[in-house]
Design an enzyme around this catalytic site. Structure first.
Site, short mmCIF file in Angstrom:
data_model
loop_
_atom_site.label_atom_id
_atom_site.label_comp_id
_atom_site.label_asym_id
_atom_site.label_seq_id
_atom_site.Cartn_x
_atom_site.Cartn_y
_atom_site.Cartn_z
N LYS A 1 43.69 35.62 46.96
CA LYS A 1 42.57 35.16 47.78
C LYS A 1 41.78 34.15 46.94
O LYS A 1 41.15 34.52 45.97
CB LYS A 1 41.67 36.32 48.20
CG LYS A 1 40.58 35.90 49.17
CD LYS A 1 39.70 37.07 49.56
CE LYS A 1 38.71 36.66 50.63
NZ LYS A 1 37.90 35.48 50.24
N PHE A 2 41.85 32.90 47.34
CA PHE A 2 41.19 31.84 46.57
C PHE A 2 39.70 31.79 46.89
O PHE A 2 39.31 31.86 48.06
CB PHE A 2 41.84 30.49 46.85
CG PHE A 2 43.16 30.32 46.17
CD1 PHE A 2 43.24 29.80 44.90
CD2 PHE A 2 44.34 30.73 46.79
CE1 PHE A 2 44.46 29.66 44.25
CE2 PHE A 2 45.56 30.59 46.16
CZ PHE A 2 45.62 30.06 44.88
#
Length: 266
Positions: free
Chosen positions: A13-14
């Protein structure tokens, strides 16, 4: 909680800003709320490897000196006209391929098309897919202090303008003990404070999520005895009520980022 499953994949999850990159007649960039932000990221337009007829979904990020996504750096770039900090667009899904809507295809077929859609550059990347080792991968994400992962059903379709329950976020929460030092008068919010290095209390953010009706009732039962001041927007209390919160991380200015109430501490 993370889980291993043959029916699911995991992705990092950026910690950035959700972005749609659309190349129809020209390259256009949109937020998830459909706001046109093309002018904010000229390098993603001028250096785009995305061919005509392609629409990608992903995250635009700024990285720090260690190569980790830097959300504060991303916000600074997004909110400033003069900030030229380099950004990278990381694609995790494809909406159109060669002019054809592919949202009804299963996720892994879309991943194949995404792989074919463009060549990676310094400005455009694809998210890496992890298969079958989700719990181990999440441990690595935690060790490196990254935001979390997203677990996705391999057969899931792309959902437009609504959350897909086939995609599950697992956040790498940080826990902290704080003092409730007041509350907001209008929209719900408890003021959180922590002890500074000089022994005095300093503000650390506003808790807007987490308390149950039972927690709020308990708070209302003691708050009047602790109030000492108020202004137009807030009521201030003696910092005697302690609570545990979970937060995505601490900002560089020492503030809790999106704190969520967990429980009171006695």
């Amino acid at each position: 909680m993370p889980f291993n499953s043959a029916r699911h994949i995991a992705e990092l999850k950026f910690d950035g800003i959700r972005l749609i990159v659309s190349h129809t007649d020209e390259i256009k960039l949109y937020t998830r709320h459909n706001n046109d932000v093309t002018a904010k990221f000229p390098e993603l337009v001028l250096k785009s490897p995305v061919p005509p007829g392609t629409i990608l979904d992903g995250e635009v990020i700024v990285t720090d000196a260690d190569g980790k996504p830097d959300f504060e750096g991303m916000l600074a770039r997004f909110q400033s006209k003069s900030n030229k900090t380099p950004v990278t667009f990381v694609a995790f899904d494809i909406i159109k391929h060669r002019g054809i809507d592919v949202t009804s295809l299963p996720l892994m077929r879309r991943k194949d098309l995404l792989e074919q859609a463009f060549e990676e550059t310094d400005y455009y990347k694809r998210v890496q897919v992890v298969r079958g080792l989700t719990t181990e991968y999440f441990k690595i994400v935690k060790q490196h202090g990254l935001e979390g992962i997203v677990i996705k059903d391999k057969d899931s379709r792309y959902e437009i303008d609504r959350r897909s329950w086939a995609w599950q976020k697992v956040i790498n929460w940080t826990y902290a003990d704080v003092y409730i030092s007041g509350y907001r008068k209008k929209n719900f919010g408890w003021l959180a404070s922590v002890e500074a290095t000089d022994g005095n209390m300093r503000p650390a953010g506003i808790i807007e999520l987490g308390p149950t009706p039972t927690h709020k009732k308990a708070f209302n039962g003691v708050r009047k005895n602790l109030v000492f001041e108020e202004d137009k927007n807030f009521v201030y209390m003696q910092p005697l009520l302690k609570a545990r919160v979970k937060t995505r991380n601490w900002t560089k200015k020492g503030m809790l980022r999106s704190p969520v109430f967990v429980d009171f501490l006695l």
